[in-house]
Each structure stands twice: as C-alpha cells, then as structure tokens.
Design an enzyme around this catalytic site. Structure first.
Site: not given
Lengths: 405, 405
Positions: A126, A203, A228-229, A377
């Site tokens: 990322f 990560d 937050y995912k 995605r």
C-alpha cells in the site's frame, strides 16, 4: 440450481446471517461490496456514540478520563488482540493513524538495528507503507531493497529469502495484499527474516477482522493495522499497533509525547518512557473516535473470527463463481488467488475501462472498490453482507460490463 | 452589591449569555471550571454526530470520501484559521494529535536549518512540547537551550533575546502558558527570533477559541494546537497545524503518508509531496472525530472571537475578585497575571494541600483543573459558563478550603 437460488440457499444456511440486521440501513445502496475500504456502522454504534456524547463527554466531562478513557488505548488494544489478532495482553495499542504508527514502529525497528542498513519491502505494498519507509530511509541513511511483486503472485517466501541478508534491519509486508488480496505466508517469512537477524513489521489493514491472525504464534515482531475496514470503526478511525513483549525494552519510538511517559500527570522534566506497550503512545488518545470499536469488538467476539473467516471464504468463492460464469466471457480477469489458503477477504477483478463503470455502478446502488488503473475490488464484509447482495451487485456489474463492452 | 448579586448582574448584561443553553446539560455538575482541559459538547454536536453516523457514514459509505470528507482537514483548517487564528486560507490543517503535529512541524523546522544546532524552549512549557523536542534533539544531534521560566513571570522577550543567536534553528513556546495562564508577547518574540534567523513554533492549545490569535500578522512561522479545550471538539479530538505560506516549499515534514501525496489515489511509486499545506497530512483523516468541529466553528463564528475574549476577561476578572475576597484570607495565592493584556483564559490558584480538595470538590459538583503539586486552574469557557456558575463553584471551594485549612 440458478446462481440466484444458490445465493438464497447460502443465505439460508449462513450461521452469521442474522448479524446483517445489526447494521444501520443504507436505503440507497443495493449492494455494498467495499467492506475492505470502509465498514458499515452498527445500530449499536449509533446508540453508543449518542450515549457517549450526552452521558460521558457531556455528563462526566473531564471525570471521564479517570472513569476509564485514559486506559482505552490499552484496553481496546488488548481486546482487539484477543478477538482478532492472536496477541496476548500488553502488546497492542489503539492510537494515531496507520501511517503515524507505521512511522513510529519502523523507526523504532531500524534504530534498534544500527549496524544494518537495508529495509526489505515490496513494490506492490500500500502506498503509505512505501512512502513512510522512503522517508525513513532518507533520514536514517538506509537503503530500500524492493522486492518486485505483481498482482499475479503476491509476496513469496523465496523472494524474501533472496532479499534478506546480514545487512537487513527490517522487512515490511502486508498480510493481505491490498490490490490482489493475496495472503502472505507470515510464519515462513518471519522465519526467513529472523534467520538473517532482521525484524519483521506486518501491515494488517486488510486482514484485521476478516482473516484470523496469530501474531504471537507466528513470531511477528511489529504490526500495524486500521480499524475502519472490517472492524467498522468509522472513517479515519484510529489505528492499532503491536509490539512483541520481548522487544518492548529495546525498541524506542521517536515521538515522545506525554501519553507515553512513565507518569503523564507528574508533568515533570525529562521524558521517561512508560514501561511496556504504553510507550508506543504519544498524544492524547482519540477517545471519541474509539467509541465505535467497543460495539464492533463485542460483535466480533460474539460471531467469532473463525466463523467470519469461513463465511468470508464462502463469499469470495461465490464471487469467483459469478465472475467465471458472468464476467469472464466479457473479458474480466480474476487477479486474486483461487486457493483459499492464499486468499484474503476480497477479490480483485481486472478489465481495461473499468473506470467508466464506476459512476453507473454507484448510480445503480452498487459500491465496489476501484483501484487504478483497471481493478475493481469486491470486498464483501462477512458480518454485513449477504450472498444475495453479492449476487445482485455482480448482476448489475455484468449488465453494465456488457453495455460498455 | 454582594458578590452573588454582581454575578447575577454580569449574567444579565452578558451578550453571550444565551449561548450557554446550546450546550448539553450536565445534571450532576454545579460548576464546570475546566473548559481549558475539555470543552463541553453542544446539543448541535450530538445531533450532527448522530446524523453523520446514520446518514453520511451509514448511508453514503465510501461515497462520503468524494462527497467531501477528503477535503475536511483543509476546509476545517481554513475555517478555524478565519474564525480563531487570523490565518489566511491554505496554511492550516486539522489532523493527528497535537504531539504528532508538533513532531512533524518541529522536525520540518530544524531540518530546514541544517547549519544551526540549538532549539530554544522554556522549562515551564507543557510536557509534550518538551518531550517531543528532547526526542528530536537526541535524534538530530541538537542542543536544547532551556529558558528558565516560572509561574510568576511567564516567558519574557528579554529572556528570548538573551537565548537566541546565530546557532538557533527554532524557538518553541506556548502562547498561553498552561500552568500560569501567562500570555506571551508573540509578535515581539517572533521579531527577536527572526532577527537571529530562527524559526518560531507556537503552541496554541490554551489560546485557540479563547484568546484571539493573529498568526499571519504576528509573523508566526509554525503553530499547533488542540481542538478539545475551548473549541469543544471532544476528548482526544484531532489537532490543528499551521505552516506559513512562504515556508511551505522549503519545510518538509518527515511522516510521508498517502494523504500528503500529490496524488493520493494514483498510488504510484515514489512519494511526491502535495503542493501547499496538504503535505502536512500523513494518514487517513480522522473524519468521525472532526464532526463536532463543524458545529463548534459555527458557534464561534456566530459569537465572534472578540466577544468571547471580552467575556473571558470579565470571567477571569470576576475569578480574581472572588479569590481576593474569599480565598486570599485562606492562604490561596493567585499565580496568574492580573494585567488583562498578559492574561490568558484561565486563572491559577495555589495553596499547599489543594490536592486533598479535589475529591470533595468533584463530589460537590465543582470541577476545576488540578496541576501538581499545588495548583488549581479555574478555566471558565466563555460560551458555556455563567458568572453565577463561577460564583457558586468558588463559594464551594472557599467552604472546603476553610474546612481543610
């Protein structure tokens, strides 16, 4: 059985199906396929926040700090560690953003390996992971050893074995690759890195709350991730950081703030780091933004991370089924692994021109995630997504892909 | 006129009196005198957060990012700059914690003055300011030049003039001293520092929303502050950072994250800082935690910072009156300046053994701030505190101080 009937049958057999009703309604959304970017809020979260504002913040005022807020970064960290990360207490905190925690942990790691001058990381990680390490390399005079990965392979242990040596201070990878959804072999990569004397930083942004993680058992040294995912913490919710017990005495993070001090309220002269994981804190904890996590960890504990993973694999299996049946004939390629043992929580589809479908998809109430240049995605969050929702969303995608062929 | 009648008269004449009703009730609190530590929530804030959770986060999901969330750090920064900081647009962001922003800005400053090896700061600054700079000094090989201040003087320009020289990279002070409430002469200290070629970084935690600030006019280079005191942002609300336009090309902060990138969503290789103030951002913005600031800045704009300051001085004048009449005979000393031109938004009282009064004060519903070893800070937030509330709180303090003489 039609694909729609399969969805209905899978929903009927889904032991987690009832959890979907705990989430707040999104009336304009037909199919939310972006749990891997922003999780949906629970009805309980809305109530908890309102109670917090009125009764705790509004009613208790500064007394809230001694009521318990001061301990939230550690209490929530421990709870998250137990529910989703396989981390024993005293190694996880909730604080800052993923980027800031990455900086603190990566700096702590490379500064603890002063003779070693390289950091191994991969080109497909990322952006923030790559950018943070570029900055650290520049300021600490380190070299970045880039492992070339692409969406078709993910990061492989043999690549890591080739990259690390006695000059490697740190290796940094994502457990689930954000673009392709590939799942790295964390224990094996740790073994290889440790054999070379390097530390490992993982990560977990795309794993936490979706793919079970065993930080202690896998020998992870440091880890970060966002809430937050799949953890439904809300946009920009605080991140979490993990620092293995055995390294807490020797690794020192660089942002020395009052909340990481041994005795914050003595306000004395000279920084003295708190013992243990508290030293990873810097500023005043973002309490209001941590409120949702209380509700979300309750939910995850109730459902169980293994059941979540099981449904996640069923959901992504079903996505693959729809993709093969409907989308492959339209030139759509599946980038993510078909092997469930190497698959994270989302499926990436690729076709030139996908960007043009984004606006009509949103207009139809279908919300996948888009990654430039040509990736969609599909990230169905197991606790809030039904198989029928996946079916309906991909049916609309199919129709639009046909129209925009 | 009795002191109680004076309070009633002051309340009757107070043009801001009606604003107090906009705040959520705190039924168990008789007198809240700690607006300088944690501001009270507005009724509008509770509604705004609930709407946000249900309609924006819950209803719009990731579409919220393009609806506007991505711009909040800059939009709210600009608004805050206009309403309270005297900062033209494009120089202020809302992000991170005060500690993290301090680290980023101080690093940016000292790294931009590579030939200079000292940082000037004062011994009485808030702990996090001192600790952050200790860490930076250690990692960058800098010397800290400590100016000895105590609660009786505050930081004086002549002390700064004596401390800075051609080796000074940066000076760091608080506009309002957190312990004593002394107000620094920012323009004069800036002039002195600039004459020596040093940059200036100001901590505005105890000024923002209480004491008007003119960052542009005063020639401030960098500033940070928190939004949870007089700005009522909620416990641990995100901080703000200011970086003067003319320095934005030359000062580079060290935490290179995807949100400070020139094109965050290209997710390409190689960090390229965004132009302007956006480069001060690192991670995903803490959106949920920024929601209260929308309501608070509306309120502050409506009231006007000059009216807030006028009432603040009346409130602290009245605190001084009560302290002289009631508390001085009990051995309580006023530490804060009597000169309104040198006084921030709070009054610090000192008496040995004040610590023992804290529990009985809280039990009586009176909440001041306590700072070790012997200070009580009385910080009446102008928008949420009445003169009668101050009267009642200090009457209870008087009675308890008599009892625990």
């Amino acid at each position: 059985m039609s694909l729609a009937d399969r969805a209905a049958a899978l929903d009927a057999a889904d032991p987690l199906a009832a959890f979907r009703d705990r989430f707040l309604p999104a009336p304009s959304v037909v199919s939310y396929l972006d749990g891997n970017s922003l999780g949906r809020p629970l009805e309980a979260t809305a109530r908890l926040i309102d109670d917090f504002v009125r009764d705790q913040w509004g009613g208790r005022l500064i007394q809230g700090w001694t009521d318990g807020w001061l301990e939230w970064p550690l209490v929530l960290g421990d709870r998250l560690g137990a529910v989703a990360l396989g981390a024993a207490p005293g190694q996880t905190v909730v604080a800052d953003s993923t980027t800031v925690l990455l900086y603190k942990l990566a700096r702590a790691a490379v500064d603890a390996r002063p003779g070693r001058r390289t950091v191994v990381l991969d080109t497909d990680n990322f952006p923030t992971d790559r950018y943070v390490l570029e900055g650290i390399a520049a300021e600490r005079g380190l070299l970045l050893h880039w492992v070339e990965t692409d969406q078709a392979t993910g990061i492989r242990p043999d690549q890591v074995a080739e990259a690390v040596d006695e000059d490697t201070a740190l290796v940094l990878f994502s457990h689930v690759a954000y673009r392709s959804g590939w799942l790295a072999d964390v224990p094996e990569i740790n073994r290889i890195a440790h054999e070379a004397g390097a530390l490992t930083l993982w990560d977990l942004c795309h794993s936490a709350g979706s793919v079970p993680v065993q930080l202690d058992e896998w020998g992870v040294d440091l880890a970060v991730g966002c809430s937050y995912k799949y953890l439904n913490g809300g946009p920009g919710a605080p991140a979490f950081g993990y620092l293995r017990h055995s390294l807490q005495d020797s690794l020192k993070q660089p942002i020395q703030g009052w909340m990481g001090h041994r005795a914050s309220f003595e306000m004395g002269h000279g920084y003295e780091a708190a013992p243990g994981i508290r030293a990873l804190l810097s500023g005043t904890p973002p309490i209001l933004a941590m409120v949702p996590m209380h509700a979300n960890l309750d939910l995850l504990a109730e459902a169980g991370i293994d059941a979540v993973r099981a449904k996640s694999l069923q959901l992504t299996d079903y996505v693959l089924e729809l993709a093969d049946e409907w989308l492959a004939p339209l030139g759509v390629e599946v980038v993510s692994p078909r092997d469930p043992a190497r698959r994270g929580g989302h499926i990436t589809l690729r076709r030139a021109g996908f960007e043009q479908l984004l606006a009509p998809l949103w207009e139809s109430g279908v919300i996948p995630d888009y990654r430039r240049p040509d990736g969609l995605r599909i990230g169905p969050a197991p606790l809030s997504t039904s198989f029928t929702e996946v079916h309906d969303g991909l049916a609309i995608l199919r129709d639009l892909a046909e129209k925009h062929r």
